[in-house]
Design a protein around this motif. Structure first.
Motif, PDB file in Angstrom:
ATOM      1  N   TYR A 114      47.708  46.011  58.085  1.00  0.00           N
ATOM      2  CA  TYR A 114      47.361  45.747  56.688  1.00  0.00           C
ATOM      3  C   TYR A 114      46.014  45.034  56.700  1.00  0.00           C
ATOM      4  O   TYR A 114      45.679  44.316  57.636  1.00  0.00           O
ATOM      5  CB  TYR A 114      48.428  44.851  56.046  1.00  0.00           C
ATOM      6  N   TYR A 116      41.590  45.003  55.247  1.00  0.00           N
ATOM      7  CA  TYR A 116      40.461  45.734  54.684  1.00  0.00           C
ATOM      8  C   TYR A 116      40.177  47.040  55.421  1.00  0.00           C
ATOM      9  O   TYR A 116      39.756  48.035  54.818  1.00  0.00           O
ATOM     10  CB  TYR A 116      39.224  44.845  54.642  1.00  0.00           C
ATOM     11  N   LEU A 119      42.539  49.650  54.072  1.00  0.00           N
ATOM     12  CA  LEU A 119      42.185  50.026  52.709  1.00  0.00           C
ATOM     13  C   LEU A 119      41.018  51.006  52.700  1.00  0.00           C
ATOM     14  O   LEU A 119      41.026  52.008  51.971  1.00  0.00           O
ATOM     15  CB  LEU A 119      41.852  48.765  51.898  1.00  0.00           C
ATOM     16  N   GLU A 154      42.610  49.009  41.558  1.00  0.00           N
ATOM     17  CA  GLU A 154      43.524  48.183  42.352  1.00  0.00           C
ATOM     18  C   GLU A 154      43.094  48.148  43.810  1.00  0.00           C
ATOM     19  O   GLU A 154      43.097  47.085  44.440  1.00  0.00           O
ATOM     20  CB  GLU A 154      44.948  48.717  42.249  1.00  0.00           C
ATOM     21  N   LEU A 155      42.695  49.311  44.332  1.00  0.00           N
ATOM     22  CA  LEU A 155      42.237  49.360  45.714  1.00  0.00           C
ATOM     23  C   LEU A 155      41.000  48.505  45.912  1.00  0.00           C
ATOM     24  O   LEU A 155      40.863  47.791  46.908  1.00  0.00           O
ATOM     25  CB  LEU A 155      41.950  50.810  46.106  1.00  0.00           C
ATOM     26  N   LEU A 158      42.017  44.821  45.907  1.00  0.00           N
ATOM     27  CA  LEU A 158      42.609  44.439  47.184  1.00  0.00           C
ATOM     28  C   LEU A 158      41.540  44.265  48.249  1.00  0.00           C
ATOM     29  O   LEU A 158      41.586  43.322  49.048  1.00  0.00           O
ATOM     30  CB  LEU A 158      43.617  45.494  47.633  1.00  0.00           C
ATOM     31  N   ARG A 161      39.871  41.004  48.141  1.00  0.00           N
ATOM     32  CA  ARG A 161      40.660  39.875  48.645  1.00  0.00           C
ATOM     33  C   ARG A 161      40.629  39.780  50.166  1.00  0.00           C
ATOM     34  O   ARG A 161      40.919  38.732  50.736  1.00  0.00           O
ATOM     35  CB  ARG A 161      42.108  39.998  48.159  1.00  0.00           C
ATOM     36  N   SER A 514      48.213  45.490  39.460  1.00  0.00           N
ATOM     37  CA  SER A 514      47.257  44.439  39.816  1.00  0.00           C
ATOM     38  C   SER A 514      46.868  43.582  38.629  1.00  0.00           C
ATOM     39  O   SER A 514      46.429  42.444  38.796  1.00  0.00           O
ATOM     40  CB  SER A 514      46.000  45.069  40.429  1.00  0.00           C
ATOM     41  N   GLY A 523      48.505  42.198  47.146  1.00  0.00           N
ATOM     42  CA  GLY A 523      48.785  43.624  47.224  1.00  0.00           C
ATOM     43  C   GLY A 523      50.180  43.929  46.724  1.00  0.00           C
ATOM     44  O   GLY A 523      50.974  43.024  46.463  1.00  0.00           O
TER      45      GLY A 523
END
Length: 823
Positions: A114, A116, A119, A154-155, A158, A161, A514, A523
């Protein structure tokens, strides 16, 4: 008792020394039976109260969902330009190196990666690109497009973050995660985390500065630092005490005797720890992180008892009207008798204050209370037996050689003390009301300031502040809103209820949105009944889609009017179970006995304890059913619980300590002097000191944490030593002096001087904690010095004022009948 003790020491000091030596050997035998605790180091988990809702929820998750019970996160922090194509491939390759290692692979969850990199890899796949061949230009264009595309909002959120940028918007760091389960092997999971560090150290990260952050590493660093720190702090404290004792005693033999007494006290305490550890009674954990405080604490506190004994002994030698060959014996016996009661009361109330920690729901604090109280009682026994016995043996030898023992008062060794203390006493006695008025004003201000104190608890509190892990935690707090982790939400409810199904799906829809989910959730849920349902009841259009028309129809019918029967709901759940038995068992437990259970795993990152508590409260409020059905668990949830419980737990301990000390003093003065009110008079300055200390914590910006909480309780135990000694000496002097002022002045000059010396040794000994690499220990050292300073001020100002008013009141009562008769 003390007359008997004085006679034994006077007649057979060598026998006393032999008995103490035998006890020392018996206690040290505990090292032969002691076993080291098995299991991984867990600096935060050990603070989980066994009877808390969180502990019960954790046990329930371990029973129903073992794969989700003890998750750990390996955080990969990459610093540099993390959004270049080469940097992305570098971090991905590091993740692959970690997850493919044979010692780590068995502990991976189903979807362990999980962050960056994942993603961006997901976005690239949607665009028909591969991370293996992507270029810098494609990455830049893709990120720009993602930022403009509402469907990818939303992607993009994330990604923001998990990627930190500087003020100019340039990427400066990225965070990626590898999630591990313990699979019933906590030690193996700990080893897997440590192996990840070794892999990263040998990995070529090119232009990136890569750091691995795990709880296993931070716990190991903390343990190593505490063990090294224990030796260093003990040596520093001993050196400080030796220097001060040399200054106060002005004789090498008294310094040697006191230091031997300190050594014996520490050995007794270490022996007691061994006997109470696994292999012995199994009551305490010898690896308790708070036990590193005990030796420094004992070094500082036990010296006080020795100073009182030696001070009274020298006083007895000076005042002996007929010195002869046994003058030392009479002086030692007198010292033991006169110091016996105040030293016992001081040690007893200190031990009681420490034992009040047994009321704490935190086992390490309770264990600390047990061991520290044993240490204090050990110090009392040793210093009131070994010190006078050893002193008497040496002085009898001096007399036999025609030499005289030292009689110099301890107070005279402190420059200016002999002159200043009587003046302070005179000034206070003449103006007791103004002094008390000023104390009340300062105390009221301190209470107001104390109301603004914050309570904190953090993993990095147990790390050296100069360690790489400590710095990494700081970096995460500053740039990523804190360390990333997983929270597991346990819901215990009747899943045969249509309302429960609606509440479950409603909560899931909020958490995947989100815009609607709570701040701090980084997430959508990773695993939950909601994600499982969405997987089997919704068409994604992706390869490997698990959509099942029958399952979808079954659950769609449940939502029609909310009139589905329990049987229909149970059949729908059973249909989902048959479709995906493995996935079902990971998130849902339909139980024949008791409420059904389901979990939701949520990735979170919060910047502080306040935000963490807000997140937990919001998560609980999102559940549509009764509040008792939902419990938020996980590492950060434990931190929130500790923070919340700490203040309440220690408030109870403080109340118990004050009540117990008051009961002891009221009983003693009531029985021995028929003056129970003196117990209240003696304890009031301690309450004042405590208020001043809490106010000072706010002024210094020191929060209420594990270390400072202990100091708050210790303040009572330390302060009581001073007030008991001064009150007891005042009563002696008051019986012989014609005026109250003379009694106060004499008490301040003699016992006050010894108290000043013991306060300096205690304060400077505890200030050795400033050399600790752990911030809470440094704060504890500062507060110890402040508490002792405040305790002395209150003892030398508030207590004499109260004693003057008490004496005047009783003198007025004694004169009232004669005045009435003459009228």
């Amino acid at each position: 008792m003390f007359h008997w003790q004085a006679r034994i020491i006077r007649r057979s000091p060598q026998l006393v020394l032999l008995a103490l030596g035998a006890v020392t050997l018996a206690l040290l035998a505990g090292f032969l039976v002691r076993d080291r605790p098995e299991g991984p180091i867990d600096s935060t988990g050990i603070f989980l109260p066994a009877d808390s809702e969180l502990a019960e929820a954790t046990d329930a998750i371990r029973e129903s969902f073992p794969a989700a019970a003890d998750l750990r996160v390996v955080q990969i922090l990459a610093k540099g330009d993390v959004l270049t194509a080469e940097s992305l491939r570098t971090v991905r390759d590091l993740q692959t190196a970690i997850t493919s290692h044979p010692e780590i692979a068995p502990f991976l969850v189903d979807e362990p990666l999980y962050g960056y990199v994942q993603l961006i890899e997901l976005a690239a796949a949607d665009a028909g690109l591969s991370l293996d061949t992507i270029t810098d230009i494609q990455v830049t264009l893709g990120l720009a497009q993602m930022a403009q595309d509402p469907e990818q909002a939303e992607l993009n959120d994330l990604l923001g973050r998990f990627v930190a940028r500087d003020d100019a918007g340039t990427p400066m760091a990225g965070l990626s995660l590898v999630i591990l389960d313990d699979v019933g092997d906590a030690l193996g999971q700990e080893a897997a985390q440590l192996r990840a560090h070794e892999i990263a150290e040998g990995f070529d990260a090119a232009s990136l500065d890569v750091t691995i952050i795990t709880l296993a590493k931070s716990d190991a660093e903390g343990k190593d630092a505490r063990e090294e720190n224990l030796v260093v702090l003990t040596v520093i404290a001993l050196v400080i005490i030796v220097v001060l004792l040399a200054l106060f005693y002005r004789t090498q033999s008294d310094v040697h005797i006191t230091m031997l007494g300190l050594g014996m006290t520490i050995l007794w305490t270490l022996g007691a720890i061994s006997w109470l550890s696994p292999g012995g009674a199994g009551i305490v954990d010898p690896d308790n992180i708070l036990l590193t405080l005990v030796p420094v604490l004992l070094i500082s506190l036990s010296v006080d008892y020795a100073l009182q004994i030696i001070g009274r002994y020298r006083e007895g030698l000076r005042e002996d009207p007929d010195p002869d060959d046994d003058a030392s014996g009479r002086a030692i016996a007198r010292s033991v008798r006169l110091c016996g009661v105040p030293v016992l009361l001081a040690a007893g109330t200190t031990a009681v204050s420490l034992l009040a920690n047994l009321s704490s729901r935190f086992e390490p604090i309770a264990d600390f209370g047990i061991i520290a109280s044993i240490g204090v009682i050990s110090g009392w026994i040793v210093m009131t037996s070994f010190v006078p016995a050893a002193r008497l043996v040496l002085d009898r030898r001096l007399v036999a050689k025609g030499k005289k023992p030292t009689t110099r008062p301890v107070a005279d060794t402190i420059p200016g003390a002999a002159a200043a203390l009587p003046r302070i006493a005179t000034a206070v006695v003449r103006r007791p009301i103004p002094v008390l008025g000023a104390a009340i004003v300062v105390t009221a201000l301190a209470v107001v300031a104390a109301g603004n104190l914050s309570t904190t608890f953090a993993v990095k509190d147990f790390l050296p502040k100069d360690s790489d892990t400590f710095k990494s935690f700081d970096f995460l707090e500053e740039n990523f809103d804190g360390s990333a982790t997983l929270m597991t939400v346990l819901i215990e409810t009747d899943l045969d209820s249509s309302q429960a199904v609606q509440d479950l799906t409603g909560l899931h829809s909020t958490l995947v949105d989100s815009e609607r989910r709570s701040n701090g959730i980084v997430g959508p849920p990773l695993d939950s009944a909601g994600t499982l349902l969405a997987d089997w009841t919704s068409r994604s259009g992706q390869a490997g889609d698990n959509y099942d028309a029958d399952v979808a129809a079954a659950f769609e019918n449940l939502g029609t009017g909310g009139m589905a029967t329990e049987e229909e709901i149970r059949q729908a759940w059973e249909m989902l179970r048959r479709a995906d038995p493995g996935g079902f068992a990971e998130v849902i437990d339909l139980r024949a006995d008791g409420l059904d259970r389901t979990i939701i795993q949520i990735p979170v990152a919060v910047e502080d304890n306040e935000a963490l508590q807000e997140l937990i409260d919001e998560l609980e409020s999102l559940w549509g059913g009764p509040g008792g059905e939902i419990t938020v668990t996980g590492g950060d949830a434990l931190i929130a619980l500790i923070t919340e419980e700490l203040a309440a737990s220690q408030a109870l301990s403080v109340g118990l300590v004050i009540a117990a000390a008051l009961a002891i003093l009221v009983a003693y003065f009531g029985i021995s002097r028929s003056r129970p009110a003196l117990g209240l008079v003696t304890i009031i300055p301690i309450a004042v000191t405590l208020a001043w200390l809490l106010g000072a914590m706010w002024v210094f910006g020191i929060s209420y944490n594990m270390g400072t909480a202990l100091m708050v309780v210790l303040t009572i135990g330390i302060g009581v030593d001073y007030t008991i000694h001064l009150t007891h000496r005042f009563l002696e002097e008051h019986e012989e002096a014609d005026q109250v002022v003379d009694g106060i002045r004499n008490a301040m000059t003699t016992t006050g001087g010894a108290l000043l010396a013991s306060a300096l040794t205690t304060a400077l000994g505890l200030l050795a904690l400033l050399f600790s690499p752990l911030v809470p220990m440094q704060e504890l050292g500062i507060l110890a010095a402040v508490a002792i300073l405040f305790g002395l001020i209150a003892t030398f100002t508030v207590l004499p004022s109260l004693l003057v008013l008490w004496a005047r009141y009783h003198r007025w009562r004694a004169q009232r009948p004669s005045l009435a008769g003459s009228g």
